[in-house]
Design an enzyme around this catalytic site. Structure first.
Site, mmCIF file in Angstrom:
data_model
loop_
_atom_site.group_PDB
_atom_site.id
_atom_site.type_symbol
_atom_site.label_atom_id
_atom_site.label_comp_id
_atom_site.label_asym_id
_atom_site.label_seq_id
_atom_site.Cartn_x
_atom_site.Cartn_y
_atom_site.Cartn_z
ATOM 1 N N ASN A 7 0.868 -1.178 0.000
ATOM 2 C CA ASN A 7 0.000 0.000 0.000
ATOM 3 C C ASN A 7 0.909 1.235 0.000
ATOM 4 O OD1 ASN A 7 -1.760 2.073 0.516
ATOM 5 N ND2 ASN A 7 -2.671 1.159 2.352
ATOM 6 N N ARG A 73 -2.920 -1.942 -3.215
ATOM 7 C CA ARG A 73 -4.071 -1.084 -3.022
ATOM 8 C C ARG A 73 -3.973 0.044 -4.047
ATOM 9 N NH1 ARG A 73 -4.975 3.739 1.106
ATOM 10 N NH2 ARG A 73 -7.174 4.099 0.653
ATOM 11 N N HIS A 162 -12.974 3.539 0.475
ATOM 12 C CA HIS A 162 -12.932 2.525 1.551
ATOM 13 C C HIS A 162 -13.617 1.230 1.121
ATOM 14 C CE1 HIS A 162 -12.766 5.850 4.905
ATOM 15 N NE2 HIS A 162 -11.549 5.454 4.587
ATOM 16 N N ARG A 223 -11.968 16.651 7.872
ATOM 17 C CA ARG A 223 -12.829 16.943 6.709
ATOM 18 C C ARG A 223 -14.256 17.240 7.145
ATOM 19 N NH1 ARG A 223 -11.347 11.568 3.591
ATOM 20 N NH2 ARG A 223 -9.211 11.574 4.310
ATOM 21 N N GLU A 346 -7.879 -4.273 5.653
ATOM 22 C CA GLU A 346 -7.898 -4.081 4.202
ATOM 23 C C GLU A 346 -6.817 -4.914 3.516
ATOM 24 O OE1 GLU A 346 -8.191 -0.024 5.456
ATOM 25 O OE2 GLU A 346 -9.218 0.474 3.581
#
Ligand code: ADP
Length: 362
Positions: A7, A73, A162, A223, A346
């Site tokens: 990743n 990823r 995601h 955010r 993940e």
């Protein structure tokens, strides 16, 4: 079969080595500050070399030839990729094209792919896209009510992110409930630094809170999530902010940090709330309320819900927040509905998908 999962960020490289098909973890680690001044690692290729040396040194591998495939990823697969793909020249070209949607992430992901190609030569590489799981979302949920030309010309639509985590949570929920995934209506909440929530019907994503970018939806560490877009024009004019500056405000200075004025770290905000800090209380109440609103909306979108799953740093650890949401969910659902905390993984999902695709090729 040994699968290396990589990743890559712009200056980082996280990896895990698995023994599949069971996908048991053999080793993991990360390299930071790639390409930074004074760093001993200047390129992703050097980073991959270092990882392989480390894996041999710690005896997770006898030689690099033992690695059967590498799973990567990749953040953005646009509308092209609906599932993981073996990486060839065509796939590389498409990942490059999708970089316009993820200018920070896709080039970094590609750097990792090219580094492995260079060092491990003809090894099978598989790209697993964050957006792919959400490609089943129907048009009425992924379109924005803007002039059609922006979708046609520029690809402006909801992509969602995601996806690997949400898909892993759905598989795990079905396994834990001992029911087939294609019989379940699930709502999965990934609550980390970035937060998103997905409605999953019979194993397929039918809606998700992140949109064209990961800015939409839930309140996150820094955010803003959902907001009246007119606020942006108003603030930009009053504060004389450029589009770039406003983008920075929305992405890096808003969310839990903007409201609390303390931190983007939920642990620090909870500690401040416990000491009576009013802005910390407000940040947590806003964060929780937004999640409840989405769960309510997705229950309607799904026509009911069998399980609501929580994951990510906040979802896995902040019992107060999860219990508060659980109380609201249980007040409106049947006794049969489950509320579960499931640690996400993940990389494990990427390893499983990579081993499946490589096995399927044989
Ligand atoms: P990322 O999205 O970067 O992978 P994580 O999933 O690790 O991030 O989540 C980071 C968030 O999880 C931070 O807001 C952090 O405060 C929060 N977190 C981690 N541990 C706890 C905890 N014990 N209680 C509350 N929040 C936690």
């Amino acid at each position: 079969m040994k699968i290396l999962v990589v990743n890559c960020g712009s200056s980082s490289l996280k990896y895990k080595l698995f023994e599949c098909p069971k996908c048991e973890l053999l080793s993991k680690g990360s390299i930071e500050k790639i390409g930074e001044k004074n760093s001993s690692v200047q390129t992703h290729t050097e980073g991959v070399k270092l990882v392989l040396e480390k894996l041999i040194k710690e005896k997770a591998l006898d030689s690099v030839d033992e690695i059967n495939a590498v799973g990567h990823r990749v953040v953005h697969g646009g509308e092209v990729f609906h599932k993981p793909h073996i990486i060839d020249e065509k796939v590389i070209a498409e990942i490059k094209k999708c970089a316009k949607f993820a200018p920070l992430h896709n080039p970094a992901n590609l750097a990792g792919i090219m580094a492995c190609k260079k060092i491990l030569h003809n090894i099978r590489q598989v790209a697993v896209f964050d957006t792919a799981f959400h490609q089943t979302i129907p048009d009425y949920a992924y379109m924005y009510a803007l002039p059609m030309k922006y979708y046609k010309k520029h690809g402006v639509r909801r992509y969602g992110f995601h996806g690997t985590s949400h898909s892993y949570l759905a598989d795990e929920a079905a396994r834990i409930m001992d029911l087939p995934l294609n019989k379940l209506k699930l709502i999965t909440c990934h609550l980390g630094n970035g937060c998103s929530i997905t409605a999953i019907d019979k194993g397929k994503s039918i809606d998700t809170s992140m949109g064209f970018t990961p800015l939409e939806g839930l309140i996150m560490g820094t955010r803003a999530g959902d907001i009246d877009p007119a606020v942006l024009f108003y603030v930009m004019e009053r504060e004389k902010l450029s589009p770039e500056k406003m983008d920075e405000v929305m992405n890096r200075k808003s969310g839990l940090l903007g409201i609390s004025g303390i931190s983007n770290d939920m642990r620090e905000i909870q500690a401040a709330k416990a000491e009576g800090d009013e802005r910390a209380r407000l940040a947590i109440d806003m964060f929780t309320y937004r999640i409840k609103k989405y769960i309510g909306a997705y229950m309607m979108a799904l026509g009911g819900v069998d399980a609501v799953c929580f994951s990510g740093g906040i979802g896995e650890n902040d019992i107060k927040i999860v219990n508060d949401i659980k109380k609201s969910v249980m007040a409106v659902v049947s006794d049969k509905t489950k509320v579960m905390v499931i640690p996400t993984d993940e990389e494990l999902m990427i390893a499983k998908l990579t081993s499946e695709i490589v096995e399927g090729e044989k």
